[in-house]
Motif scaffolding. Structure first.
Motif, PDB file in Angstrom:
ATOM      1  N   GLY A  94       0.793  -1.225   0.000  1.00 14.74           N
ATOM      2  CA  GLY A  94       0.000   0.000   0.000  1.00 14.74           C
ATOM      3  C   GLY A  94       0.821   1.269   0.000  1.00 14.74           C
ATOM      4  N   SER A  95       2.002   1.237   0.615  1.00 19.48           N
ATOM      5  CA  SER A  95       2.822   2.447   0.694  1.00 19.48           C
ATOM      6  C   SER A  95       3.402   2.855  -0.657  1.00 19.48           C
ATOM      7  CB  SER A  95       3.964   2.247   1.700  1.00 19.48           C
ATOM      8  OG  SER A  95       4.731   1.105   1.344  1.00 19.48           O
ATOM      9  N   MET A  96       3.370   1.969  -1.632  1.00 15.14           N
ATOM     10  CA  MET A  96       3.885   2.320  -2.955  1.00 15.14           C
ATOM     11  C   MET A  96       2.976   3.324  -3.666  1.00 15.14           C
ATOM     12  SD  MET A  96       6.815   0.874  -3.619  1.00 15.14           S
ATOM     13  CE  MET A  96       6.967   0.817  -5.403  1.00 15.14           C
ATOM     14  N   ALA A  97       1.817   3.619  -3.083  1.00 16.24           N
ATOM     15  CA  ALA A  97       0.924   4.633  -3.649  1.00 16.24           C
ATOM     16  C   ALA A  97       1.256   6.030  -3.147  1.00 16.24           C
ATOM     17  CB  ALA A  97      -0.529   4.292  -3.318  1.00 16.24           C
ATOM     18  N   SER A  98       2.241   6.143  -2.239  1.00 11.22           N
ATOM     19  CA  SER A  98       2.622   7.460  -1.709  1.00 11.22           C
ATOM     20  C   SER A  98       3.145   8.349  -2.824  1.00 11.22           C
ATOM     21  CB  SER A  98       3.700   7.290  -0.637  1.00 11.22           C
ATOM     22  OG  SER A  98       3.211   6.491   0.438  1.00 11.22           O
ATOM     23  N   GLN A  99       2.718   9.602  -2.817  1.00 14.36           N
ATOM     24  CA  GLN A  99       3.117  10.544  -3.863  1.00 14.36           C
ATOM     25  C   GLN A  99       4.225  11.467  -3.339  1.00 14.36           C
ATOM     26  OE1 GLN A  99      -0.525  12.511  -5.091  1.00 14.36           O
ATOM     27  NE2 GLN A  99      -0.957  10.920  -6.596  1.00 14.36           N
ATOM     28  N   ASP A 100       5.389  10.866  -3.083  1.00 15.46           N
ATOM     29  CA  ASP A 100       6.506  11.684  -2.597  1.00 15.46           C
ATOM     30  C   ASP A 100       7.592  11.825  -3.664  1.00 15.46           C
ATOM     31  OD1 ASP A 100       7.141   9.030  -2.493  1.00 15.46           O
ATOM     32  OD2 ASP A 100       8.030   9.061  -0.498  1.00 15.46           O
ATOM     33  N   PHE A 101       7.235  11.526  -4.915  1.00 13.98           N
ATOM     34  CA  PHE A 101       8.118  11.778  -6.054  1.00 13.98           C
ATOM     35  C   PHE A 101       7.455  12.832  -6.938  1.00 13.98           C
ATOM     36  CE2 PHE A 101       9.766   7.724  -4.737  1.00 13.98           C
ATOM     37  CZ  PHE A 101      11.110   7.765  -5.071  1.00 13.98           C
ATOM     38  N   ALA A 102       8.243  13.486  -7.752  1.00 16.47           N
ATOM     39  CA  ALA A 102       7.716  14.500  -8.672  1.00 16.47           C
ATOM     40  C   ALA A 102       8.246  14.234 -10.073  1.00 16.47           C
ATOM     41  CB  ALA A 102       8.115  15.902  -8.222  1.00 16.47           C
ATOM     42  N   VAL A 103       7.331  14.246 -11.049  1.00 15.36           N
ATOM     43  CA  VAL A 103       7.696  14.069 -12.456  1.00 15.36           C
ATOM     44  C   VAL A 103       7.145  15.257 -13.229  1.00 15.36           C
ATOM     45  CG1 VAL A 103       7.445  12.635 -14.511  1.00 15.36           C
ATOM     46  CG2 VAL A 103       7.670  11.558 -12.270  1.00 15.36           C
ATOM     47  N   GLY A 104       8.015  16.039 -13.821  1.00 15.54           N
ATOM     48  CA  GLY A 104       7.582  17.214 -14.556  1.00 15.54           C
ATOM     49  C   GLY A 104       6.908  18.243 -13.674  1.00 15.54           C
ATOM     50  N   THR A 151       3.296   8.789  -7.893  1.00 18.77           N
ATOM     51  CA  THR A 151       3.408   7.712  -6.904  1.00 18.77           C
ATOM     52  C   THR A 151       4.752   7.001  -7.072  1.00 18.77           C
ATOM     53  OG1 THR A 151       2.420   5.996  -8.312  1.00 18.77           O
ATOM     54  CG2 THR A 151       0.920   7.372  -7.010  1.00 18.77           C
ATOM     55  N   ARG A 152       5.139   6.322  -6.023  1.00 14.09           N
ATOM     56  CA  ARG A 152       6.389   5.569  -6.072  1.00 14.09           C
ATOM     57  C   ARG A 152       6.328   4.485  -7.162  1.00 14.09           C
ATOM     58  NH1 ARG A 152       7.139   4.635   0.505  1.00 14.09           N
ATOM     59  NH2 ARG A 152       7.506   6.848   1.022  1.00 14.09           N
ATOM     60  N   LEU A 153       5.179   3.833  -7.274  1.00 14.25           N
ATOM     61  CA  LEU A 153       5.062   2.759  -8.251  1.00 14.25           C
ATOM     62  C   LEU A 153       5.169   3.285  -9.680  1.00 14.25           C
ATOM     63  CD1 LEU A 153       4.633  -0.203  -8.862  1.00 14.25           C
ATOM     64  CD2 LEU A 153       2.159   0.177  -8.776  1.00 14.25           C
ATOM     65  N   ASP A 154       4.573   4.439  -9.953  1.00 12.49           N
ATOM     66  CA  ASP A 154       4.663   5.003 -11.311  1.00 12.49           C
ATOM     67  C   ASP A 154       6.101   5.306 -11.684  1.00 12.49           C
ATOM     68  OD1 ASP A 154       1.949   4.869 -11.714  1.00 12.49           O
ATOM     69  OD2 ASP A 154       1.562   6.914 -10.999  1.00 12.49           O
ATOM     70  N   VAL A 155       6.851   5.849 -10.740  1.00 11.85           N
ATOM     71  CA  VAL A 155       8.255   6.168 -11.005  1.00 11.85           C
ATOM     72  C   VAL A 155       9.070   4.884 -11.182  1.00 11.85           C
ATOM     73  CG1 VAL A 155      10.333   7.231 -10.070  1.00 11.85           C
ATOM     74  CG2 VAL A 155       8.109   8.358  -9.798  1.00 11.85           C
ATOM     75  N   VAL A 156       8.755   3.882 -10.354  1.00 13.59           N
ATOM     76  CA  VAL A 156       9.452   2.591 -10.466  1.00 13.59           C
ATOM     77  C   VAL A 156       9.188   1.953 -11.821  1.00 13.59           C
ATOM     78  CG1 VAL A 156       9.466   0.226  -9.585  1.00 13.59           C
ATOM     79  CG2 VAL A 156       9.571   2.150  -7.991  1.00 13.59           C
ATOM     80  N   LYS A 157       7.958   2.024 -12.300  1.00 18.14           N
ATOM     81  CA  LYS A 157       7.624   1.450 -13.601  1.00 18.14           C
ATOM     82  C   LYS A 157       8.459   2.070 -14.715  1.00 18.14           C
ATOM     83  CE  LYS A 157       2.780   0.151 -12.782  1.00 18.14           C
ATOM     84  NZ  LYS A 157       1.371   0.421 -13.161  1.00 18.14           N
ATOM     85  N   ASP A 158       8.574   3.397 -14.694  1.00 14.77           N
ATOM     86  CA  ASP A 158       9.339   4.081 -15.746  1.00 14.77           C
ATOM     87  C   ASP A 158      10.807   3.681 -15.709  1.00 14.77           C
ATOM     88  OD1 ASP A 158       7.069   5.351 -16.622  1.00 14.77           O
ATOM     89  OD2 ASP A 158       7.441   7.192 -15.477  1.00 14.77           O
ATOM     90  N   ALA A 159      11.390   3.643 -14.525  1.00 16.26           N
ATOM     91  CA  ALA A 159      12.810   3.317 -14.402  1.00 16.26           C
ATOM     92  C   ALA A 159      13.066   1.843 -14.748  1.00 16.26           C
ATOM     93  CB  ALA A 159      13.299   3.623 -12.993  1.00 16.26           C
ATOM     94  N   ALA A 160      12.205   0.961 -14.252  1.00 17.05           N
ATOM     95  CA  ALA A 160      12.378  -0.461 -14.541  1.00 17.05           C
ATOM     96  C   ALA A 160      12.157  -0.759 -16.018  1.00 17.05           C
ATOM     97  CB  ALA A 160      11.407  -1.283 -13.687  1.00 17.05           C
TER      98      ALA A 160
END
Length: 344
Positions: A101-111, A116-125
């Motif tokens: 559940g914590s992977m939904a935290s929005q402590d990253f910024a894109v543009g 969310t952490r998961l969205d950023v992880v998806k892009d990098a992976a």
């Protein structure tokens, strides 16, 4: 381009002329054992026709064309494509991604916008998977439990699609790091000893599951499997609260000590990602530590074409026989039908 794999076969082209020049002609006086009442007339008509046709230019041309096509087929014509580089050695890489559940935290910024952490992880992976040409990639998703989402495969696009479809909470809300390692080891243990790697990404601490993470790491060490761990989550930041401006740490649950020990036990490395750039750099670092085979093997795909001249030779031969015998057979159709009976 089109080439001949056995070009020396063309040395057989003058063979019929050599045989005709040096071998004794077959004896034409040999008779058959089958007695046919009208054979004499049919043989005379066919024979005279054959004698005349044998001297004609088209029969010689047809025979020469058939022989040329047969030799061409024997020379194995083939379409040879351009060089295709293939990595000489590939690695077997399992990727274990946290969906708690914590992977939904929005402590990253894109543009400039929260992500969310998961969205950023998806892009990098996704970028990491795309760069692993020639490697087998597998995917494990975990939270309350660990699930094999994609077995080890060369089809990197399928793995990317399955990762893109992953959602937070898909497998629960807790974090079973030990189980994720165990499921990954099960898929890696039977692969060749060289190049077996697990990349584990999480934003929390092991708080559920059957397998202890350190015990799983010790098993990985015995199997010779390296584990690279990545801890994700924003670093300490100042936020406004009813009690005034305070410092908060959104990654307070991250067990960096355990992740670092897992990596050290197995000969891997621990990475900490607090922003988008840092996470992308972590994956690039793993890419450098586990490089794709540097010396590719070049292959040229071949498509066989011998059946084209072989089939054409058969067609020309059949047409030649048909054209040579049809007139005589038509002329002697009365012999085939039988003699006519006169009325009394």
């Amino acid at each position: 381009m089109i080439t001949f794999l056995w070009p020396l076969a063309f040395l057989l082209l003058p063979l019929p002329f050599v045989l005709r020049r040096f071998l004794k002609p077959a004896d034409k006086g040999l008779g058959g054992a089958l007695k046919v009442p009208f054979f004499a007339n049919l043989s005379r008509d066919l024979g005279s026709r054959a004698d005349r046709v044998s001297t004609s230019w088209w029969k010689l041309a047809a025979a020469s064309l058939v022989w040329l096509l047969m030799v061409s087929a024997l020379a194995r014509p083939a379409y040879v494509g351009p060089d295709v580089p293939l990595p000489a050695k590939g690695r077997d890489i399992m990727m274990a991604i946290d969906l708690s559940g914590s992977m939904a935290s929005q402590d990253f910024a894109v543009g400039g916008r929260p992500a969310t952490r998961l969205d950023v992880v998806k892009d990098a992976a996704d970028a990491f998977i795309d760069a692993r040409k020639g490697d087998r990639i597998g995917l494990v998703l975990f939270s309350d439990r660990a699930y094999l989402q994609a077995p080890l495969t060369f089809d990197r696009q399928v793995v990317r699609n399955l990762l893109d479809q992953a959602e937070v909470g898909l497998t629960g809300q807790e974090t079973a790091i030990g189980d994720a390692i165990a499921v990954s080891l099960k898929r890696l243990k039977d692969r060749p000893a060289e190049g077996r790697v697990l990349v584990l990404l999480t934003d929390g601490a092991n708080n559920t599951g059957e397998m202890d993470p350190i015990r799983a790491a010790e098993l990985a060490k015995k199997l010779g499997i390296r584990i690279y761990t990545i801890g994700v989550g924003g670093g300490p930041m100042a936020v406004d609260t009813p009690m005034g401006r305070q410092m908060v740490n959104p990654s307070s649950d991250l067990d960096e000590g355990a992740l670092r020990k897992i990596a050290e036990l197995t000969g891997g490395q621990y990475f900490r990602a607090t922003d988008v750039k840092g996470l992308a750099e972590d994956y690039r670092s793993i890419d450098k530590l586990e490089p794709v085979g540097a010396d590719p093997v070049h292959v040229r795909p071949e498509v066989a074409l011998y059946f084209w001249p072989a089939g054409l030779a058969l067609l020309v031969a059949a047409l030649s026989v048909l054209v040579g015998t049809a007139p005589a057979l038509i002329k002697n159709r009365s012999f085939i039908k039988g003699p006519a009976h006169k009325e009394a």
